[in-house]
Design a protein around this motif. Structure first.
Motif, PDB file in Angstrom:
ATOM      1  N   UNK A  27     -18.863 -50.429  75.914  1.00 54.25           N
ATOM      2  CA  UNK A  27     -19.289 -51.322  74.838  1.00 54.25           C
ATOM      3  C   UNK A  27     -19.687 -50.501  73.615  1.00 54.25           C
ATOM      4  N   UNK A  28     -20.425 -49.408  73.861  1.00 54.87           N
ATOM      5  CA  UNK A  28     -20.854 -48.537  72.764  1.00 54.87           C
ATOM      6  C   UNK A  28     -19.648 -48.001  72.000  1.00 54.87           C
ATOM      7  N   UNK A  29     -18.632 -47.556  72.749  1.00 55.69           N
ATOM      8  CA  UNK A  29     -17.402 -47.072  72.108  1.00 55.69           C
ATOM      9  C   UNK A  29     -16.766 -48.178  71.280  1.00 55.69           C
ATOM     10  N   UNK A  30     -16.688 -49.378  71.867  1.00 58.34           N
ATOM     11  CA  UNK A  30     -16.032 -50.470  71.155  1.00 58.34           C
ATOM     12  C   UNK A  30     -16.769 -50.784  69.856  1.00 58.34           C
ATOM     13  N   UNK A  31     -18.117 -50.844  69.927  1.00 57.14           N
ATOM     14  CA  UNK A  31     -18.893 -51.100  68.714  1.00 57.14           C
ATOM     15  C   UNK A  31     -18.694 -49.974  67.704  1.00 57.14           C
ATOM     16  N   UNK A  32     -18.738 -48.734  68.175  1.00 54.23           N
ATOM     17  CA  UNK A  32     -18.639 -47.581  67.275  1.00 54.23           C
ATOM     18  C   UNK A  32     -17.282 -47.581  66.569  1.00 54.23           C
ATOM     19  N   UNK A  33     -16.239 -47.836  67.331  1.00 56.33           N
ATOM     20  CA  UNK A  33     -14.884 -47.845  66.774  1.00 56.33           C
ATOM     21  C   UNK A  33     -14.767 -48.925  65.704  1.00 56.33           C
ATOM     22  N   UNK A  34     -15.313 -50.113  65.999  1.00 56.27           N
ATOM     23  CA  UNK A  34     -15.274 -51.200  65.033  1.00 56.27           C
ATOM     24  C   UNK A  34     -16.103 -50.867  63.797  1.00 56.27           C
ATOM     25  N   UNK A  35     -17.276 -50.273  64.037  1.00 55.70           N
ATOM     26  CA  UNK A  35     -18.149 -49.930  62.925  1.00 55.70           C
ATOM     27  C   UNK A  35     -17.488 -48.892  62.020  1.00 55.70           C
ATOM     28  N   UNK A  36     -16.874 -47.888  62.638  1.00 50.56           N
ATOM     29  CA  UNK A  36     -16.279 -46.808  61.853  1.00 50.56           C
ATOM     30  C   UNK A  36     -15.168 -47.346  60.955  1.00 50.56           C
ATOM     31  N   UNK A  37     -14.245 -48.105  61.561  1.00 51.87           N
ATOM     32  CA  UNK A  37     -13.137 -48.645  60.766  1.00 51.87           C
ATOM     33  C   UNK A  37     -13.677 -49.541  59.647  1.00 51.87           C
ATOM     34  N   UNK A  38     -14.668 -50.382  60.002  1.00 54.49           N
ATOM     35  CA  UNK A  38     -15.263 -51.259  58.998  1.00 54.49           C
ATOM     36  C   UNK A  38     -15.905 -50.462  57.883  1.00 54.49           C
ATOM     37  N   UNK A  39     -16.687 -49.443  58.246  1.00 56.97           N
ATOM     38  CA  UNK A  39     -17.398 -48.647  57.257  1.00 56.97           C
ATOM     39  C   UNK A  39     -16.413 -47.942  56.336  1.00 56.97           C
ATOM     40  N   UNK A  40     -15.337 -47.433  56.916  1.00 55.50           N
ATOM     41  CA  UNK A  40     -14.353 -46.731  56.088  1.00 55.50           C
ATOM     42  C   UNK A  40     -13.647 -47.698  55.139  1.00 55.50           C
ATOM     43  N   UNK A  41     -13.447 -48.933  55.632  1.00 49.34           N
ATOM     44  CA  UNK A  41     -12.831 -49.942  54.770  1.00 49.34           C
ATOM     45  C   UNK A  41     -13.748 -50.278  53.597  1.00 49.34           C
ATOM     46  N   UNK A  42     -15.045 -50.458  53.924  1.00 47.58           N
ATOM     47  CA  UNK A  42     -15.987 -50.883  52.895  1.00 47.58           C
ATOM     48  C   UNK A  42     -16.245 -49.778  51.888  1.00 47.58           C
ATOM     49  N   UNK A  43     -16.547 -48.602  52.428  1.00 49.42           N
ATOM     50  CA  UNK A  43     -17.041 -47.565  51.531  1.00 49.42           C
ATOM     51  C   UNK A  43     -16.109 -46.372  51.398  1.00 49.42           C
ATOM     52  N   UNK A  44     -14.966 -46.485  52.094  1.00 50.34           N
ATOM     53  CA  UNK A  44     -13.985 -45.417  51.921  1.00 50.34           C
ATOM     54  C   UNK A  44     -13.696 -45.232  50.449  1.00 50.34           C
ATOM     55  N   UNK A  45     -13.600 -46.345  49.756  1.00 48.55           N
ATOM     56  CA  UNK A  45     -13.307 -46.297  48.331  1.00 48.55           C
ATOM     57  C   UNK A  45     -14.360 -45.478  47.596  1.00 48.55           C
ATOM     58  N   UNK A  46     -15.646 -45.714  47.936  1.00 49.05           N
ATOM     59  CA  UNK A  46     -16.683 -45.035  47.180  1.00 49.05           C
ATOM     60  C   UNK A  46     -16.833 -43.574  47.596  1.00 49.05           C
ATOM     61  N   UNK A  47     -16.520 -43.248  48.874  1.00 46.94           N
ATOM     62  CA  UNK A  47     -16.751 -41.875  49.294  1.00 46.94           C
ATOM     63  C   UNK A  47     -15.554 -40.985  48.979  1.00 46.94           C
ATOM     64  N   UNK A  48     -14.398 -41.579  48.675  1.00 48.64           N
ATOM     65  CA  UNK A  48     -13.271 -40.767  48.224  1.00 48.64           C
ATOM     66  C   UNK A  48     -12.468 -40.163  49.338  1.00 48.64           C
ATOM     67  N   UNK A  49     -13.069 -39.291  50.148  1.00 51.89           N
ATOM     68  CA  UNK A  49     -12.302 -38.652  51.219  1.00 51.89           C
ATOM     69  C   UNK A  49     -12.422 -39.516  52.452  1.00 51.89           C
ATOM     70  N   UNK A  50     -11.395 -40.297  52.743  1.00 55.84           N
ATOM     71  CA  UNK A  50     -11.543 -41.269  53.808  1.00 55.84           C
ATOM     72  C   UNK A  50     -10.793 -40.895  55.065  1.00 55.84           C
ATOM     73  N   UNK A  51     -10.992 -41.744  56.083  1.00 58.36           N
ATOM     74  CA  UNK A  51     -10.274 -41.576  57.336  1.00 58.36           C
ATOM     75  C   UNK A  51      -9.233 -42.666  57.470  1.00 58.36           C
ATOM     76  N   UNK A  52      -9.065 -43.100  58.711  1.00 55.44           N
ATOM     77  CA  UNK A  52      -8.035 -44.072  59.048  1.00 55.44           C
ATOM     78  C   UNK A  52      -8.271 -45.417  58.337  1.00 55.44           C
ATOM     79  N   UNK A  53      -9.521 -45.870  58.317  1.00 56.85           N
ATOM     80  CA  UNK A  53      -9.853 -47.132  57.664  1.00 56.85           C
ATOM     81  C   UNK A  53      -9.517 -47.058  56.177  1.00 56.85           C
ATOM     82  N   UNK A  54      -9.826 -45.921  55.603  1.00 58.58           N
ATOM     83  CA  UNK A  54      -9.534 -45.685  54.183  1.00 58.58           C
ATOM     84  C   UNK A  54      -8.030 -45.721  53.930  1.00 58.58           C
ATOM     85  N   UNK A  55      -7.249 -45.172  54.874  1.00 61.61           N
ATOM     86  CA  UNK A  55      -5.789 -45.189  54.766  1.00 61.61           C
ATOM     87  C   UNK A  55      -5.294 -46.637  54.690  1.00 61.61           C
TER      88      UNK A  55
END
Lengths: 282, 300, 298
Positions: free
Chosen positions: B225-253
Motif C-alpha cells: 500500500x505504501x508503494x502504491x501511495x508513494x508511486x501515485x504521489x510521486x507522479x502527481x507531484x511531478x505533474x503538479x510541480x514538475x513545471x515549477x521545478x524545471x528538472x522533472x521525472x516521468x510525471x514531468x515528461x
C-alpha cells in the motif's frame, strides 16, 4: 415418507414389501484435479430404506465423500443413476440436506436461529416468518442450544457449531439427511457426546440418515447398516448390519469381532494412495 | 410430511433388517482411467499467461483498428503503433530513460526513508504504551491526509527540488506502513509470543525473530500500500510541480508532452508508468511473497 | 540401564469434597483510575492535546516565521474564518459531490466487471489482465489525457476518479468471490439458492470482508486523486472564482497568496473529511457487519 410408513405399520416389514427411499445404481463418479482425472467410485450400488442409519465406511480415497456429493446433487455420475423416491437426482435440493465436516458451513453473518430460518425459508419449507421462527426454536431446543439462539457462529465452540448444523438439517425434515464426517473435527469427548445425541434424536423421529465416516467404531455405534468400500477406486466390499450395536457394546466380544472383521476387509489389499495425493498437492 | 412433534411413536418407520453380504473378490475397474493425465490442449489452455497474452493482443488490435478505421484525430487518440514508436524513440533516442531514473531515484530515497522512520516508530510503540497510543493516533489522523496536499507546504519549507518530493513521499509511505505493521504486531498470536519468551528471546531479538516474521503478511501488505501511495504521489507531484521545478521525472515528461500537444508522448509516458508499476508489483513484491509468506503458507 | 530413574509408585487418592476458594479476588473490578486510563479515547485525546500545546508553545517561544509555521491559534482562527466567512464549506461540498459522483459510477462499472469475471472464465481473464496493467497506473497520470478529452471541468476529474476506484474495487471483489469456501457454496445450493438470489444472499455476504477492503482502498485512492487533481487544476485555471473550486484549490490558492494559516486550515479540513469517512463511515459499516460476524480479514 408417510405412505411407506403406513403400509409398514405393525411388525417388521420384509425388504420386498417396502420401497427403498434412495437407490444408488452402478454409479461411477469422476472429478478433475489440476493434473489428473480421478475416478472416485466405480459402479457402486446400494439401497437405503426409510429409518436407516446408513453408513458409508472406508479408508480415505474410497470416494465416500464424493459419493455423498453425488447423492446431494453436486456431481453427476459418469455412469449409473441415483434415485430418490424413484426420481433421478439432477441438482442439489432441500429434500437432501447435507451436514458437512467443516465448521464454516454455518453462515457467519447469520445468528444460530437465522441460520435455520434462512434454510427453512429459502428451502421453501415455509414462507411464514413466525412459523419459521417456531420451527427453528423447536430444533434449537432439541440440540440443547436454547440460550444461544441469537448468538453469531464465531462465538460457538466446534461441537456447538455442529449441533446447529444438525439442527438446521433436521429442521428441513429432508427425505434423507446426508452427514459427511460431521464429528471428525471434534475432540474425542465431544464426539462421543454428539454420537449419543444423534442416536437420541433418531429415537424421536426415526429420520433417514446417510452417514460418512472412516472410523470403524463410529460406524458400528451410529449405523444400523454399514456399506464397506474399498479404495482406488471406491467399490462395494460388503454390506453389514449394526442395528444391534451401540455405545454400550463397545469393548464387548461381539463388537470387537465385527470391528476386527471390517478391519481385515479394509486392510487386506491396501494400496498406497499417497502418491496421487502428493502429486495433486504439489 | 407432518412435523415431528405431532408424529406418534408407533407410526414411526421401522428399521428394515436385511441380510449381510461380503464380496470375496472385486471385479477390476474397467475404465483404465483411475487417474488420467489431462490432454495437451487442456493443459495449454490452463496456462494463465497464454490466455492473458491472447486478450492483451486482442485489445491492442482493437485500439489500432479503431484509430485506423475511423481515422481518429491523432491529437485525441494516436494509433497504438505511433504511441509505441514514440516510447521507443523516447527511450533510446530521447532522455526518457534519465527521467525514469530521476523518478525512481527520488522514489527509492523517499520509500527507504519512510520505511526507516516507520521502523523507528514501531519499535517505540512495541517498547511502551505511550508510543503505541501515539502511533494509533497519528496514523488515524495522517493516513487519510493525501501526501500530495502537503506539497505546497513542503515547497515552502524545502524549496523547489528533490527535498520537497522526498518529504511528501515519506509522508505517503510512513503512515500506511506503520499502521499495518502495528496492527500486524498486535495480532501476533499469544502462542507464538509465549514460544518466543519460552526460548528466552527479549527486546530487539524478540521483535526481529518472532514479531516481524509472524506479522510479515501485514507488513508486506503495508509496504505494498505504501508503494502504491508513494508511486501515485510521486507522479502527481511531478505533474503538479514538475513545471515549477524545471528538472522533472516521468510525471514531468507526461506533463510536458501534453503541454506540447504530443499525445503520443503522453501515451509513451503512461506505458513507462505501467511498466514500472508492473515490475514493482508483479516481479519485486511477487517474488518477496513467494519466498516468504506463500512458502510459509501464511498469505492472508 | 541401572542409572535410569525408575517409576516411583505412590498411593492413589480421590478428593471427596473440594474446599471453597477463599481469596475474595477471583474477579475484582478495576479501580476507576485503572479503567479511565484504559480507555483508548481518553489516552488519545491526551496525546492530541499535548501535541497541540507543544506546537503552540514552540511557535511562540522560538519566534519561527509564521510563513514557515504559523501558530496553532492563528491556524484555528483561519479555519474559523474560512468556515464562517469564506465559504470553505461550499468548497468542501464541491469536492465531495465530485468525489461521490466518481465513486458511485466507479462502483457500478466495477460491479459489471466483477459480474462478468465471476460468471465466465473469459471475463475473469479480462479483469485480471486489465487490473494487472491499470491498477499500478496512478489515476492522476491520466489527468492530462482527461483534460484533452473532456476539457477543463468536473468531467475530467470524474474520469480520473473512475479509474482510481474501478480497479481496486473490482479486483478485491473478484478475489473475495473466488475465495468463498466450497462448503458455503454447497450449503447455498443445498437450500435451492440460484442465480441472483444465490449471489445476493450467499456470495456477497460471504465475500464481504474482501469487498469492504476494496471499497476502502478505492476510497483512499479516489480521495488522493481528487486532491491532487484539484491542485493541478489550480495551476491550469487561475481565473476560477472563489466558490467554484474545491478543497485542493483552496489550499493551492492560499499557498500562492502566502496565506499559510489558511493552507493549514485547508489541510485540517482534508484530515477531517478523511477521518470522518474512514473512522466514522467505514468503521460503522465494519462494526455492523464483518466484526459482528467474526469475519474481519487479518
Amino acid at each position: 415418507m408417510a405412505k411407506t410408513q403406513n403400509s409398514a405399520a405393525g411388525g417388521k416389514p420384509a425388504a420386498e414389501t417396502i420401497e427403498p427411499i434412495l437407490n444408488v445404481d452402478g454409479v461411477t463418479l469422476q472429478y478433475k484435479t489440476k493434473e489428473h482425472l480421478i475416478t472416485a467410485t466405480y459402479r457402486v450400488g446400494f439401497d437405503v430404506f426409510p429409518a436407516d442409519r446408513f453408513v458409508l465406511l472406508g479408508p480415505s480415497g474410497c470416494g465416500k465423500s464424493t459419493l455423498l456429493k453425488g447423492i446431494a446433487g453436486y456431481m453427476k455420475p459418469v455412469e449409473g443413476a441415483i434415485r430418490l423416491k424413484g426420481r433421478e437426482i439432477s441438482d442439489p435440493g432441500p429434500d437432501r440436506v447435507m451436514v458437512f465436516q467443516e465448521f464454516d458451513q454455518l453462515l457467519p453473518w447469520k445468528t444460530v436461529k437465522q441460520n435455520i430460518t434462512f434454510a427453512l425459508r429459502n428451502g421453501k419449507k415455509t414462507d411464514n416468518a413466525a412459523e419459521a421462527d417456531d420451527i427453528a426454536m423447536e430444533y434449537i431446543n432439541k440440540v440443547k442450544l436454547t440460550g444461544f439462539a441469537d448468538t453469531y457462529p464465531h462465538m460457538l465452540s466446534g461441537g456447538m457449531k455442529q449441533r446447529v448444523a444438525i439442527a438446521r438439517g433436521m429442521a428441513m425434515e429432508p427425505d434423507v439427511l446426508l452427514m459427511d464426517e460431521p464429528f471428525a473435527a471434534l475432540d474425542a469427548l465431544t464426539r462421543l457426546q454428539m454420537q449419543k445425541e444423534l442416536l437420541q434424536l433418531w429415537e424421536d423421529t426415526h429420520f433417514t440418515v446417510l452417514f460418512v465416516t472412516h472410523s470403524i467404531e463410529e460406524a458400528l455405534i451410529v449405523g444400523s447398516r454399514i456399506l464397506v468400500l474399498s479404495p482406488h477406486p471406491g467399490q462395494v466390499k460388503a454390506e453389514l448390519n449394526a442395528h444391534h450395536l451401540n455405545h454400550d457394546n463397545v469393548g464387548q466380544k461381539g463388537f470387537a469381532d465385527v470391528q476386527q472383521r471390517i478391519h481385515d476387509m479394509l486392510f487386506a489389499d491396501r494400496i498406497l494412495e499417497d502418491e496421487i495425493q502428493a502429486a495433486d498437492r504439489a | 410430511m407432518s412435523t415431528s412433534s405431532t408424529r406418534k411413536k408407533d407410526s414411526l418407520p421401522e428399521l428394515v433388517i436385511r441380510p449381510e453380504f461380503e464380496l470375496s473378490d472385486i471385479e477390476q475397474a474397467q475404465t483404465g482411467d483411475v487417474a488420467r493425465k489431462l490432454s495437451l490442449v487442456e493443459r495449454i489452455w490452463n496456462i494463465n499467461g497464454v490466455r492473458k497474452a491472447v486478450i492483451l493482443l486482442t485489445l491492442v488490435a482493437a485500439w489500432q483498428a479503431y484509430t485506423v478505421g475511423l481515422d481518429v484525430e491523432p491529437l485525441m487518440l494516436p494509433r497504438f503503433t505511433i504511441s509505441f514508436v514514440a516510447l521507443y524513440e523516447a527511450l533510446f533516442h530521447g532522455d526518457l530513460i534519465y527521467k525514469i531514473w530521476f523518478s525512481v531515484k527520488v522514489l527509492l530515497i523517499g520509500y527507504g526513508a519512510g520505511l526507516a522512520l516507520s521502523a523507528v516508530l514501531i519499535l517505540w510503540a512495541t517498547a511502551n504504551r505511550f508510543g503505541s497510543d501515539f502511533i494509533s493516533m497519528a496514523t488515524a489522523m495522517f493516513n487519510p491526509l493525501p501526501a500530495i496536499a502537503l506539497l505546497p507546504l513542503a515547497m515552502l519549507w524545502f524549496g523547489l527540488g528533490t527535498a520537497s518530493l522526498v518529504f511528501v513521499l515519506i509522508h505517503s509511505v510512513l503512515w500506511a506502513v506503520a499502521l499495518s505493521t502495528h496492527n500486524g504486531f498486535e495480532n501476533v498470536s499469544q502462542t507464538l509470543r509465549m514460544i518466543g519468551r519460552n526460548y528466552g528471546l527479549h527486546g530487539i531479538r524478540y521483535v526481529a525473530k518472532i514479531l516481524v516474521p509472524a506479522a510479515l503478511p501485514s507488513i508486506l501488505a503495508g509496504m505494498k500500500i505504501g508503494w502504491a501511495f508513494a508511486w501515485r504521489t510521486l507522479i502527481g507531484a511531478e505533474l503538479v510541480f514538475g513545471a515549477s521545478s524545471g528538472s522533472g521525472g516521468l510525471g514531468w515528461f507526461i506533463f510536458e508532452s501534453s503541454q506540447n500537444l504530443e499525445t503520443e508522448g503522453v501515451f509513451a509516458g503512461l506505458f513507462a508508468v505501467i511498466l514500472i508499476g508492473i515490475v514493482v508489483e508483479n516481479v519485486v513484491f511477487r517474488n518477496v511473497e513467494l519466498k516468504t509468506v506463500n512458502r510459509w503458507g501464511m498469505q492472508s | 540401564m541401572s542409572n535410569v530413574p525408575n517409576i516411583l509408585t505412590r498411593p492413589e487418592f480421590e478428593a471427596s469434597e473440594i474446599g471453597k476458594a477463599v481469596t475474595s479476588d477471583v474477579a475484582r473490578k478495576l479501580t476507576l483510575f485503572e479503567r479511565i486510563s484504559d480507555m483508548h479515547s481518553v489516552r488519545k485525546l491526551t496525546i492530541l492535546v499535548l501535541l497541540v500545546a507543544l506546537w503552540e508553545l514552540y511557535t511562540r517561544w522560538s519566534e519561527v516565521s509564521p510563513l514557515i509555521l504559523p501558530r496553532f491559534s492563528s491556524t484555528a482562527y483561519a479555519l474559523y474564518l474560512a468556515v464562517a466567512g469564506e465559504q470553505l464549506l461550499i468548497m468542501v461540498w464541491n469536492s465531495v459531490t465530485v468525489l461521490i459522483a466518481g465513486y458511485i459510477i466507479g462502483l457500478v462499472i466495477a460491479t459489471i466487471l466483477t459480474t462478468a469475471a465471476t460468471t465466465t472464465r473469459f471475463g475473469s481473464d479480462i479483469l485480471s489482465t486489465l487490473t494487472a496493467m491499470l491498477n499500478p497506473l496512478p489515476a492522476i497520470a491520466l489527468l492530462p489525457l482527461a483534460l484533452l478529452w473532456f476539457g477543463l471541468g468536473a468531467d475530467a476529474i470524474i474520469f480520473t476518479l473512475l479509474h482510481s476506484v474501478i480497479w481496486p474495487v473490482a479486483l478485491n471483489a473478484h478475489v473475495g468471490f473466488m475465495s468463498v469456501s466450497e462448503t458455503q457454496r454447497m450449503v447455498g445450493r443445498n437450500y435451492g439458492l440460484k442465480g441472483l438470489i444465490y449471489v445476493g444472499k450467499l456470495l456477497i455476504p460471504a465475500a464481504f470482508p474482501q469487498i469492504l477492503m476494496g471499497l476502502k482502498i478505492g476510497w483512499a485512492y479516489a480521495w488522493r486523486t481528487l486532491i491532487a487533481a484539484e491542485l493541478v487544476f489550480g495551476g491550469s485555471i487561475s481565473d476560477t472564482t472563489e466558490t467554484s473550486g474545491g478543497l485542493g484549490w483552496f489550499i493551492f490558492a492560499n499557498q500562492m497568496d502566502l496565506q499559510i494559516p489558511h493552507v493549514f486550515a485547508g489541510l485540517f479540513m482534508v484530515i477531517l473529511v478523511g477521518v470522518f469517512v474512514e473512522n466514522v463511515i467505514f468503521n460503522f459499516i465494519e462494526n455492523r457487519t464483518v466484526r459482528r460476524w467474526g469475519m474481519q480479514a487479518r
